[in-house]
Motif scaffolding. Structure first.
Motif, PDB file in Angstrom:
ATOM      1  N   LEU A  32       0.846  -1.190   0.000  1.00  0.00           N
ATOM      2  CA  LEU A  32       0.000   0.000   0.000  1.00  0.00           C
ATOM      3  C   LEU A  32       0.882   1.240   0.000  1.00  0.00           C
ATOM      4  N   VAL A  33       0.621   2.142  -0.938  1.00  0.00           N
ATOM      5  CA  VAL A  33       1.361   3.402  -1.017  1.00  0.00           C
ATOM      6  C   VAL A  33       0.416   4.532  -0.645  1.00  0.00           C
ATOM      7  N   THR A  34       0.701   5.192   0.452  1.00  0.00           N
ATOM      8  CA  THR A  34      -0.117   6.320   0.891  1.00  0.00           C
ATOM      9  C   THR A  34       0.390   7.610   0.250  1.00  0.00           C
ATOM     10  N   ALA A  35      -0.389   8.662   0.367  1.00  0.00           N
ATOM     11  CA  ALA A  35       0.016   9.950  -0.189  1.00  0.00           C
ATOM     12  C   ALA A  35       1.301  10.439   0.466  1.00  0.00           C
ATOM     13  N   GLU A  36       1.452  10.147   1.740  1.00  0.00           N
ATOM     14  CA  GLU A  36       2.641  10.582   2.474  1.00  0.00           C
ATOM     15  C   GLU A  36       3.905   9.901   1.958  1.00  0.00           C
ATOM     16  N   ALA A  37       3.772   8.648   1.504  1.00  0.00           N
ATOM     17  CA  ALA A  37       4.934   7.887   1.050  1.00  0.00           C
ATOM     18  C   ALA A  37       5.148   7.968  -0.453  1.00  0.00           C
ATOM     19  N   LEU A  38       4.299   8.699  -1.143  1.00  0.00           N
ATOM     20  CA  LEU A  38       4.322   8.697  -2.605  1.00  0.00           C
ATOM     21  C   LEU A  38       5.621   9.231  -3.187  1.00  0.00           C
ATOM     22  N   THR A  39       6.128  10.336  -2.658  1.00  0.00           N
ATOM     23  CA  THR A  39       7.295  10.995  -3.242  1.00  0.00           C
ATOM     24  C   THR A  39       8.499  10.064  -3.361  1.00  0.00           C
ATOM     25  N   GLY A  40       8.733   9.248  -2.347  1.00  0.00           N
ATOM     26  CA  GLY A  40       9.904   8.380  -2.363  1.00  0.00           C
ATOM     27  C   GLY A  40       9.688   7.036  -3.020  1.00  0.00           C
ATOM     28  N   ASP A  41       8.515   6.794  -3.586  1.00  0.00           N
ATOM     29  CA  ASP A  41       8.234   5.496  -4.184  1.00  0.00           C
ATOM     30  C   ASP A  41       8.827   5.397  -5.589  1.00  0.00           C
ATOM     31  N   PRO A  42       9.412   4.240  -5.952  1.00  0.00           N
ATOM     32  CA  PRO A  42      10.002   4.091  -7.295  1.00  0.00           C
ATOM     33  C   PRO A  42       8.979   4.207  -8.423  1.00  0.00           C
ATOM     34  N   LEU A  43       7.716   3.988  -8.109  1.00  0.00           N
ATOM     35  CA  LEU A  43       6.665   4.101  -9.131  1.00  0.00           C
ATOM     36  C   LEU A  43       5.919   5.434  -9.047  1.00  0.00           C
ATOM     37  N   ALA A  44       6.518   6.415  -8.401  1.00  0.00           N
ATOM     38  CA  ALA A  44       5.835   7.689  -8.141  1.00  0.00           C
ATOM     39  C   ALA A  44       5.167   8.304  -9.366  1.00  0.00           C
TER      40      ALA A  44
END
Length: 231
Positions: A32-44
């Protein structure tokens, strides 16, 4: 879906925060990717595009098939002013599945006869937004249409503080310049007030209340679907 993932997803839904469930089709793994974690996600980039569209779907990333289950809060539109433009907005907003609330302390305007079947709050915006109406948030749009600073200004201030994705106000450039001066006196920075769309609506040469309503909704959809293109 694992219990802890479902619980986390439900928590984001309850808090009106967007989230994406990422499922690797081949491996069956989920995260699960939350809005808070979105920036650092490889699939951003892919996740931002999916959130902007509000649609779930199959994508390909690094040669792998991935299903994105998109969860975004229902968009709310709060209209300040039970005016003719607002009356035209009601059926159009319904067609776009926008939950619409009209706020106006002037009971002669804010009457069920003029707005049948509409969530109508005949109170001053600062009071209504603090009690009767659910709190504003980044998935809310606010359109101030009364042309009366005593009514519009408190609502605009509340929308800016809440980070509404769209904040628009009716009035000429001269009227808006005076509005900006008042907001500056109230402590808002130029960067904050630059988020207000004024004169409100897309520039389509709108002349009638219905045409203005159309231009406003067009601008709201544009801000919702292309958030990166606006201040």
């Amino acid at each position: 879906m694992r219990d802890h993932t479902l619980q986390a997803l439900n928590a984001e839904r309850a808090a009106r925060r967007p989230a994406v469930l990422v499922t690797d089709i081949a491996e069956g793994t989920q995260r699960l990717v939350t809005a808070e974690a979105l920036t650092g996600d490889p699939l951003a980039p892919l996740l931002r595009k999916a959130l902007a569209s509000g649609r779930s779907g199959l994508v390909e990333a690094e040669g792998r098939a991935i299903f994105l289950t998109v969860q975004v809060p229902a968009v709310r539109l709060v209209v300040i002013g039970a005016v003719h433009i607002s009356q035209a907005l009601v059926p159009m907003a319904a067609a776009l599945d926008l939950a619409l609330t009209v706020i106006d302390p002037r009971t002669a305007f804010a009457s069920p006869e003029r707005f049948p079947g509409t969530e109508l709050v005949a109170e001053w915006p600062d009071r209504a937004l603090g009690s009767r109406v659910p709190p504003l948030d980044p998935y809310c749009a606010l359109a101030a249409l009364t042309h009366d600073p005593k009514i519009d200004d408190p609502a605009l201030q509340a929308a800016l503080r809440a980070g509404c994705f769209y904040v628009g106000a009716l009035g000429s450039r001269k009227t808006h310049a005076a509005r900006l001066a008042r907001l500056a006196e109230a402590g808002f920075s130029e960067a904050e007030t630059a988020r207000i769309r004024a004169p409100i609506g897309l520039d389509i040469g709108a002349a009638t209340p219905a045409e203005i309503a159309l231009s406003v909704l067009g601008e709201i959809v544009q801000a919702l679907r292309h958030p990166e293109g606006h201040a």
